[in-house]
Design a protein around this motif. Structure first.
Motif, PDB file in Angstrom:
ATOM      1  N   THR A   1       0.821  -1.214   0.000  1.00 35.57           N
ATOM      2  CA  THR A   1       0.000   0.000   0.000  1.00 35.57           C
ATOM      3  C   THR A   1       0.859   1.271   0.000  1.00 35.57           C
ATOM      4  OG1 THR A   1       0.002  -0.083   2.399  1.00 35.57           O
ATOM      5  CG2 THR A   1      -1.855  -1.126   1.284  1.00 35.57           C
ATOM      6  N   LYS A   2       0.183   2.394  -0.079  1.00 39.71           N
ATOM      7  CA  LYS A   2       0.810   3.721  -0.010  1.00 39.71           C
ATOM      8  C   LYS A   2       1.832   3.922  -1.129  1.00 39.71           C
ATOM      9  CE  LYS A   2      -0.109   3.705   4.956  1.00 39.71           C
ATOM     10  NZ  LYS A   2       0.170   4.278   6.274  1.00 39.71           N
ATOM     11  N   ALA A   3       1.517   3.401  -2.297  1.00 39.01           N
ATOM     12  CA  ALA A   3       2.407   3.548  -3.455  1.00 39.01           C
ATOM     13  C   ALA A   3       2.663   5.025  -3.743  1.00 39.01           C
ATOM     14  CB  ALA A   3       1.799   2.861  -4.684  1.00 39.01           C
ATOM     15  N   ASP A   4       1.694   5.871  -3.381  1.00 38.12           N
ATOM     16  CA  ASP A   4       1.864   7.315  -3.614  1.00 38.12           C
ATOM     17  C   ASP A   4       2.991   7.916  -2.783  1.00 38.12           C
ATOM     18  OD1 ASP A   4      -0.025   8.665  -1.111  1.00 38.12           O
ATOM     19  OD2 ASP A   4      -0.408   6.599  -1.671  1.00 38.12           O
ATOM     20  N   LEU A   5       3.403   7.214  -1.726  1.00 35.71           N
ATOM     21  CA  LEU A   5       4.471   7.742  -0.866  1.00 35.71           C
ATOM     22  C   LEU A   5       5.851   7.178  -1.225  1.00 35.71           C
ATOM     23  CD1 LEU A   5       2.773   7.585   2.674  1.00 35.71           C
ATOM     24  CD2 LEU A   5       2.890   9.523   1.094  1.00 35.71           C
ATOM     25  N   CYS A   6       5.900   6.346  -2.257  1.00 33.67           N
ATOM     26  CA  CYS A   6       7.143   5.649  -2.586  1.00 33.67           C
ATOM     27  C   CYS A   6       7.725   6.185  -3.897  1.00 33.67           C
ATOM     28  CB  CYS A   6       6.855   4.152  -2.694  1.00 33.67           C
ATOM     29  SG  CYS A   6       8.287   3.157  -3.076  1.00 33.67           S
ATOM     30  N   ASP A   7       9.013   6.467  -3.867  1.00 29.04           N
ATOM     31  CA  ASP A   7       9.660   7.036  -5.052  1.00 29.04           C
ATOM     32  C   ASP A   7       9.893   6.001  -6.143  1.00 29.04           C
ATOM     33  OD1 ASP A   7       9.800   9.515  -3.905  1.00 29.04           O
ATOM     34  OD2 ASP A   7      11.756   9.146  -2.965  1.00 29.04           O
ATOM     35  N   ASP A   8      10.243   4.802  -5.727  1.00 25.55           N
ATOM     36  CA  ASP A   8      10.539   3.774  -6.717  1.00 25.55           C
ATOM     37  C   ASP A   8       9.725   2.515  -6.435  1.00 25.55           C
ATOM     38  OD1 ASP A   8      11.567   2.159  -8.666  1.00 25.55           O
ATOM     39  OD2 ASP A   8      13.674   2.614  -8.213  1.00 25.55           O
ATOM     40  N   VAL A   9       8.474   2.548  -6.876  1.00 24.89           N
ATOM     41  CA  VAL A   9       7.554   1.437  -6.612  1.00 24.89           C
ATOM     42  C   VAL A   9       8.051   0.157  -7.273  1.00 24.89           C
ATOM     43  CG1 VAL A   9       5.199   0.591  -7.011  1.00 24.89           C
ATOM     44  CG2 VAL A   9       5.562   2.964  -6.315  1.00 24.89           C
TER      45      VAL A   9
ATOM     46  N   GLY B   1       6.764 -16.798  -6.564  1.00 23.23           N
ATOM     47  CA  GLY B   1       5.519 -17.433  -6.980  1.00 23.23           C
ATOM     48  C   GLY B   1       4.276 -16.756  -6.453  1.00 23.23           C
ATOM     49  N   VAL B   2       4.460 -15.669  -5.699  1.00 24.22           N
ATOM     50  CA  VAL B   2       3.309 -14.967  -5.132  1.00 24.22           C
ATOM     51  C   VAL B   2       3.148 -13.634  -5.856  1.00 24.22           C
ATOM     52  CG1 VAL B   2       2.363 -13.899  -3.037  1.00 24.22           C
ATOM     53  CG2 VAL B   2       3.636 -16.039  -2.883  1.00 24.22           C
ATOM     54  N   GLU B   3       1.893 -13.327  -6.202  1.00 22.14           N
ATOM     55  CA  GLU B   3       1.618 -12.070  -6.874  1.00 22.14           C
ATOM     56  C   GLU B   3       1.877 -10.901  -5.919  1.00 22.14           C
ATOM     57  OE1 GLU B   3      -2.060 -10.554  -9.722  1.00 22.14           O
ATOM     58  OE2 GLU B   3      -2.274 -12.400  -8.557  1.00 22.14           O
ATOM     59  N   VAL B   4       2.511  -9.845  -6.389  1.00 21.59           N
ATOM     60  CA  VAL B   4       2.783  -8.664  -5.563  1.00 21.59           C
ATOM     61  C   VAL B   4       2.130  -7.455  -6.235  1.00 21.59           C
ATOM     62  CG1 VAL B   4       4.553  -7.203  -4.512  1.00 21.59           C
ATOM     63  CG2 VAL B   4       4.986  -9.653  -4.802  1.00 21.59           C
ATOM     64  N   LEU B   5       1.165  -6.858  -5.542  1.00 17.91           N
ATOM     65  CA  LEU B   5       0.398  -5.769  -6.139  1.00 17.91           C
ATOM     66  C   LEU B   5       0.620  -4.454  -5.402  1.00 17.91           C
ATOM     67  CD1 LEU B   5      -3.030  -7.668  -6.505  1.00 17.91           C
ATOM     68  CD2 LEU B   5      -1.307  -7.326  -8.285  1.00 17.91           C
ATOM     69  N   PRO B   6       1.171  -3.444  -6.064  1.00 20.28           N
ATOM     70  CA  PRO B   6       1.281  -2.123  -5.446  1.00 20.28           C
ATOM     71  C   PRO B   6      -0.032  -1.370  -5.592  1.00 20.28           C
ATOM     72  CG  PRO B   6       2.340  -2.100  -7.609  1.00 20.28           C
ATOM     73  CD  PRO B   6       1.756  -3.482  -7.424  1.00 20.28           C
ATOM     74  N   VAL B   7      -0.477  -0.734  -4.514  1.00 18.95           N
ATOM     75  CA  VAL B   7      -1.739   0.023  -4.572  1.00 18.95           C
ATOM     76  C   VAL B   7      -1.598   1.339  -3.818  1.00 18.95           C
ATOM     77  CG1 VAL B   7      -3.126  -2.107  -4.586  1.00 18.95           C
ATOM     78  CG2 VAL B   7      -2.771  -0.902  -2.444  1.00 18.95           C
ATOM     79  N   SER B   8      -2.493   2.243  -4.145  1.00 20.56           N
ATOM     80  CA  SER B   8      -2.639   3.454  -3.343  1.00 20.56           C
ATOM     81  C   SER B   8      -4.119   3.723  -3.152  1.00 20.56           C
ATOM     82  CB  SER B   8      -1.993   4.657  -4.033  1.00 20.56           C
ATOM     83  OG  SER B   8      -2.411   5.844  -3.376  1.00 20.56           O
ATOM     84  N   SER B   9      -4.511   3.797  -1.902  1.00 14.48           N
ATOM     85  CA  SER B   9      -5.912   4.097  -1.604  1.00 14.48           C
ATOM     86  C   SER B   9      -6.189   5.572  -1.811  1.00 14.48           C
ATOM     87  CB  SER B   9      -6.248   3.693  -0.167  1.00 14.48           C
ATOM     88  OG  SER B   9      -5.999   2.319  -0.004  1.00 14.48           O
ATOM     89  N   VAL B  10      -5.115   6.362  -1.949  1.00 18.07           N
ATOM     90  CA  VAL B  10      -5.273   7.793  -2.158  1.00 18.07           C
ATOM     91  C   VAL B  10      -5.499   8.100  -3.640  1.00 18.07           C
ATOM     92  CG1 VAL B  10      -4.105  10.045  -2.006  1.00 18.07           C
ATOM     93  CG2 VAL B  10      -3.979   8.435  -0.098  1.00 18.07           C
ATOM     94  N   THR B  11      -4.643   7.542  -4.502  1.00 18.53           N
ATOM     95  CA  THR B  11      -4.771   7.821  -5.934  1.00 18.53           C
ATOM     96  C   THR B  11      -5.637   6.799  -6.665  1.00 18.53           C
ATOM     97  OG1 THR B  11      -2.852   6.491  -6.557  1.00 18.53           O
ATOM     98  CG2 THR B  11      -2.427   8.790  -5.930  1.00 18.53           C
TER      99      THR B  11
END
Ligand SMILES: Nc1nc2c(ncn2[C@@H]2O[C@H](COP(=O)(O)OP(=O)(O)OP(=O)(O)O)[C@@H](O)[C@H]2O)c(=O)[nH]1
Ligand SMILES: [Mg+2]
Ligand SMILES: [Zn+2]
Length: 343
Positions: free
Chosen positions: A138-146, A159-169
């Motif tokens: 979460t908080k992808a909006d706060l990370c410079d290099d997602v 083998g596990v899916e990794v999903l970046p998200v932002s609840s703000v954007t």
């Protein structure tokens, strides 16, 4: 009237219903009272005392299907999966955090430190739940290099899916929603303040759950105080949980071997008793991975849990612990460099 399938019901569960009962899904557990949803809507019922066992894992948990007669839940139907939190010490009981899950969302914030190590522990438990784990950052909006952060976590969560998200954007929200189609149940687990409830609200498109700042004084305030199952507008079901300060893993090898009975059984078939399942001849584990009977990610999780259990056993012996640390370091190095045969 709600169609039961919209609550995640599968017809094969019907055989377990005692005569004269209807199925209800547990939304919330409050001081011995269950909030449930049945085909007729939401209500509150009492659980029959007989539902509880000494360990506390048999009693109704959020996500459980219960058989309801009048105002009484008389049976907990067999769980198809469960995220179980084991006690921190030998005496504290295990706790079912959420039951009957299709997917476990291991949530951590891209803003936080020590991400990989934390995600690892949650993943290890998620793998033993029987549901599919997915990492949500979460908080992808706060990370410079997602992309770099995602890659780093993905490397460890093979083998596990990794999903970046932002609840703000709103970035990445659709990808999470896609995991929770009609009748599918997900549970969010992860530390306090990482944005689980914010994600629930973003997925619902309206405020379902309270969210809040966490304090910096280290005392940590948990905004969410109870586990709760929410029905999402798209038909999915999502369980929000309070942040766990410390996720205790199994402190005994027996627990690991029970949760990973399939892997342990395979390992018992290796040619050498002390097989480390790397490149030894006659390794039944490697063979199972090669022909697709064993998911390599599940194997990795088992390894990590074993290492963790070893470490717990050694926690009183400082010297042994130092040695164990060195061994773990090389073990993790090996895991990273090991050319893994992907299916
Ligand atoms: N910038 C940013 N802030 C976020 C995001 N998601 C959540 N937050 C903030 O993070 C804080 C904690 O969010 P919550 O959703 O309450 O976290 P939680 O994981 O539910 O915490 P607990 O209920 O205590 O376990 C709040 O101040 C949110 O506004 C995000 O995607 N971006
Ligand atoms: Mg919360
Ligand atoms: Zn082997």
């Amino acid at each position: 009237m709600t169609h039961l399938s919209e609550l995640g019901w599968t017809p094969d569960r019907a055989a377990e219903l005692p005569p004269g009962t209807v199925p209800g899904r547990v939304l919330r557990v409050d001081r011995g009272r269950l909030s449930i949803v049945t085909a007729d809507g939401e209500s509150r019922v009492h659980p029959a005392a007989a539902l509880y066992d000494e360990d506390g894992v048999a009693g109704p948990a959020v996500g459980d299907w219960v058989a309801v007669r009048g105002e009484l839940a008389v049976a907990v139907l067999t769980r198809t999966s469960a995220f179980v939190r084991t006690g921190a010490g030998r005496t504290s009981a295990a706790q079912v955090v959420a039951a009957n899950l299709d997917v476990v969302l291991v949530v951590d914030a891209l803003a936080a430190e020590a991400r990989v190590r934390r995600v690892e522990r949650y993943l290890a438990v998620a793998w033993s739940s029987g549901a599919t784990p997915v990492v949500v950052l979460t908080k992808a909006d706060l990370c410079d290099d997602v992309a770099a952060a995602v890659e780093q976590v993905a490397e460890d969560a093979l083998g596990v899916e990794v999903l970046p998200v932002s609840s703000v954007t709103g970035e990445g929200i659709e990808a999470v929603r896609a995991l929770l189609g009609p009748g599918r149940t997900g549970a969010m687990v992860g530390p306090s303040g990482v944005g689980k409830s914010s994600l629930a609200n973003a997925l619902a498109g309206r405020p379902l759950a309270a969210t809040g700042e966490i304090r910096d004084d280290g005392r940590g305030r948990h905004t969410t105080t109870a586990r709760e199952l929410h029905l999402l507008p798209g038909g999915g079901l999502l369980i929000d949980t309070p942040g766990m300060r410390e996720l205790a893993l199994y402190d005994d090898l027996d627990g690991v071997e029970t949760a990973y009975a399939d892997v342990a059984e395979l390992a018992a078939g290796c040619r050498y008793r002390d097989c480390e399942h790397r490149s030894e001849p006659g390794c039944a584990v490697a063979a199972a991975i090669d022909d697709g009977r064993l998911d390599p990610a599940r194997f990795m999780a088992w390894r990590k849990l074993q290492a963790e259990a070893h470490r717990q056993l050694l926690r009183v012996d400082a010297r042994a612990r130092a040695q164990e640390k060195a061994r773990l370091r090389s073990f993790h190095r090996q895991l990273r460099t090991q050319p893994f045969r992907q299916r």
